[in-house]
Design a protein around this motif. Structure first.
Motif: not given
Length: 125
Positions: A110-125
């Motif tokens: 909540s303290e951050y005003a600026y955000w990126g759009q996000g990037t997916q990380v998927t780790v398979s077992s």
């Protein structure tokens, strides 16, 4: 205003490494605190790592300590998240964030005003 764009996510096997990038435009990144957060499937967004604007203070979530690291390239106005020894539980959408320099509460989204759009990380077992 700061605009953030993440890149570098993908699908990897457990034990692999990935490096996420967060490129900033609009303002120089080195005058902002920078953080990485993630949102696992079906869960709330959680803190991963954050670094003060000067690079003098760095904070890690216990779950990633010793495996993940944050760094900056001021010439490229970019912050990186190096992720080693990835585990399936690291699967999430990863977001970078920036805020004007503050002395406290650097782990709180909540303290951050600026955000990126996000990037997916998927780790398979």
């Amino acid at each position: 205003q700061v605009q953030l764009v993440e890149s570098g996510g993908g699908l990897v096997q457990a034990g692999a490494s990935l490096r996420l990038s967060c490129a900033a435009s609009g303002r120089t990144f080195n005058s902002y605190d920078a953080g990485w957060f993630r949102q696992p499937p079906g869960k709330e967004r959680e803190f991963v790592v954050a670094e003060s604007w000067s690079g003098g203070r760095t904070f890690y979530a216990d779950s990633v300590k010793g495996r993940f690291s944050i760094s900056r390239d001021n010439a490229k106005n970019t912050v990186y998240l190096q992720m080693n020894t990835l585990k399936p539980e690291d699967t999430a959408v990863y977001y970078c964030a920036a805020r004007r320099r503050e002395p406290t509460r650097i782990r709180e989204a909540s303290e951050y005003a600026y955000w990126g759009q996000g990037t997916q990380v998927t780790v398979s077992s």
